[in-house]
Scaffold this motif. Structure first.
Motif, mmCIF file in Angstrom:
data_model
loop_
_atom_site.group_PDB
_atom_site.id
_atom_site.type_symbol
_atom_site.label_atom_id
_atom_site.label_comp_id
_atom_site.label_asym_id
_atom_site.label_seq_id
_atom_site.Cartn_x
_atom_site.Cartn_y
_atom_site.Cartn_z
ATOM 1 N N CYS A 63 -60.569 -43.158 52.760
ATOM 2 C CA CYS A 63 -60.381 -44.139 53.830
ATOM 3 C C CYS A 63 -60.243 -43.453 55.191
ATOM 4 O O CYS A 63 -60.833 -43.889 56.183
ATOM 5 C CB CYS A 63 -59.143 -44.990 53.541
ATOM 6 N N VAL A 64 -59.463 -42.376 55.233
ATOM 7 C CA VAL A 64 -59.278 -41.646 56.486
ATOM 8 C C VAL A 64 -60.601 -41.028 56.927
ATOM 9 O O VAL A 64 -60.943 -41.036 58.125
ATOM 10 C CB VAL A 64 -58.197 -40.561 56.324
ATOM 11 N N TYR A 65 -61.353 -40.508 55.970
ATOM 12 C CA TYR A 65 -62.666 -39.931 56.301
ATOM 13 C C TYR A 65 -63.593 -40.993 56.889
ATOM 14 O O TYR A 65 -64.339 -40.726 57.852
ATOM 15 C CB TYR A 65 -63.285 -39.317 55.050
ATOM 16 N N ALA A 66 -63.535 -42.200 56.324
ATOM 17 C CA ALA A 66 -64.357 -43.294 56.849
ATOM 18 C C ALA A 66 -63.943 -43.651 58.272
ATOM 19 O O ALA A 66 -64.797 -43.890 59.141
ATOM 20 C CB ALA A 66 -64.246 -44.516 55.940
ATOM 21 N N VAL A 67 -62.641 -43.660 58.537
ATOM 22 C CA VAL A 67 -62.155 -43.964 59.888
ATOM 23 C C VAL A 67 -62.651 -42.921 60.884
ATOM 24 O O VAL A 67 -63.143 -43.253 61.978
ATOM 25 C CB VAL A 67 -60.616 -44.035 59.904
ATOM 26 N N VAL A 68 -62.527 -41.650 60.513
ATOM 27 C CA VAL A 68 -62.961 -40.572 61.407
ATOM 28 C C VAL A 68 -64.471 -40.632 61.638
ATOM 29 O O VAL A 68 -64.953 -40.498 62.783
ATOM 30 C CB VAL A 68 -62.558 -39.207 60.822
ATOM 31 N N SER A 69 -65.229 -40.872 60.577
ATOM 32 C CA SER A 69 -66.690 -40.892 60.693
ATOM 33 C C SER A 69 -67.162 -42.069 61.540
ATOM 34 O O SER A 69 -67.972 -41.907 62.471
ATOM 35 C CB SER A 69 -67.318 -40.976 59.297
ATOM 36 N N TYR A 70 -66.654 -43.268 61.221
ATOM 37 C CA TYR A 70 -67.066 -44.441 61.991
ATOM 38 C C TYR A 70 -66.528 -44.391 63.423
ATOM 39 O O TYR A 70 -67.161 -44.910 64.348
ATOM 40 C CB TYR A 70 -66.597 -45.720 61.302
ATOM 41 N N GLY A 71 -65.371 -43.768 63.607
ATOM 42 C CA GLY A 71 -64.823 -43.630 64.952
ATOM 43 C C GLY A 71 -65.711 -42.771 65.828
ATOM 44 O O GLY A 71 -65.955 -43.095 67.003
#
Length: 229
Positions: free
Chosen positions: A107-115
């Motif tokens: 989930c954190v990786y998705a936040v960083v990537s989409y951010g």
């Protein structure tokens, strides 16, 4: 050596029979005031039990079990119950700890990537918002899963389902508990080196107690549905 054994095995101070029942923050700080020495010893037990690293999940679950008993105003025989909990939850702690950490990391990786992508293209703003919500949901759900696990023996699927239900029913108490835990570590960083002994003395056990206290209402509610079924 009896005095040393009594230091770890005697009952807590307890409460007066005629004392009015407190609720909310008043009850939270009352229990901390009554159990502060037990929390210090519990923090030390957690650190010692976590030294081999591989025992960290079991030590965390044992700490959660003790803190749950404290939050419910039950007598705690610290050393005996801690060791029993480490043994009882050795496998379950690894299952929930590793799988929960993996999901949260994704989930954190998705936040960083989409951010990073959203800074260039607004098209990714919607996936970023969804990943933020998912990350918050999982971060609140994991402590609920731990508290449900130490409250009753259930299958992994039942535990996850009830933790998700508890998150939907009462997200704010757990969110407040997690903010309290974050505040403890911010205080450690802000006042370092004066606060160098905080992690050694209370940070882990007090943080877990805050989580147990915040979870008790929702956990009791969702476990009641299992009894009804």
């Amino acid at each position: 050596m009896q005095w040393l054994e009594a230091l770890w095995t005697r009952e807590g101070k307890g409460i007066a029979k005629d004392a009015p029942k407190k609720t909310g923050l008043a009850l939270f700080f009352e229990i901390i005031g009554r159990e502060w020495w037990e929390l210090v010893k519990l923090n030390l037990l957690f650190l010692l039990a976590s030294l081999p690293i591989v025992t960290l999940p079991a030590a965390a679950f044992a700490t959660a079990r003790i803190c749950r008993s404290m939050a419910e105003d039950r007598n705690v025989y610290l050393l005996r119950e801690f060791l029993e909990a480490m043994r009882d939850y050795a496998l379950r702690s690894l299952q929930i700890g590793l799988s929960g950490a993996l999901v949260l990391a994704l989930c954190v990786y998705a936040v960083v990537s989409y951010g990073a992508a959203a800074r260039d293209t607004l098209l990714y703003a919607a996936p970023l918002a969804m990943s933020l919500v998912a990350t918050a949901f999982v971060a609140i759900m994991l402590p609920y899963a731990v508290m449900i696990s130490v409250g009753r023996r259930l299958s992994i699927w039942q535990t996850v389902r009830l933790a998700a239900l508890a998150t939907l029913l009462r997200p704010l108490p757990m969110l407040a508990a997690l903010l309290f835990v974050g505040g403890l570590w911010l205080a450690h960083i802000a006042f370092y080196p004066v606060s160098v002994f905080l992690p050694v003395t209370v940070n882990f056990s007090l943080g877990m107690f805050a989580v147990a206290f915040g979870a008790r209402g929702a956990v009791a509610e969702v476990l009641a549905t299992v009894r009804e079924d």
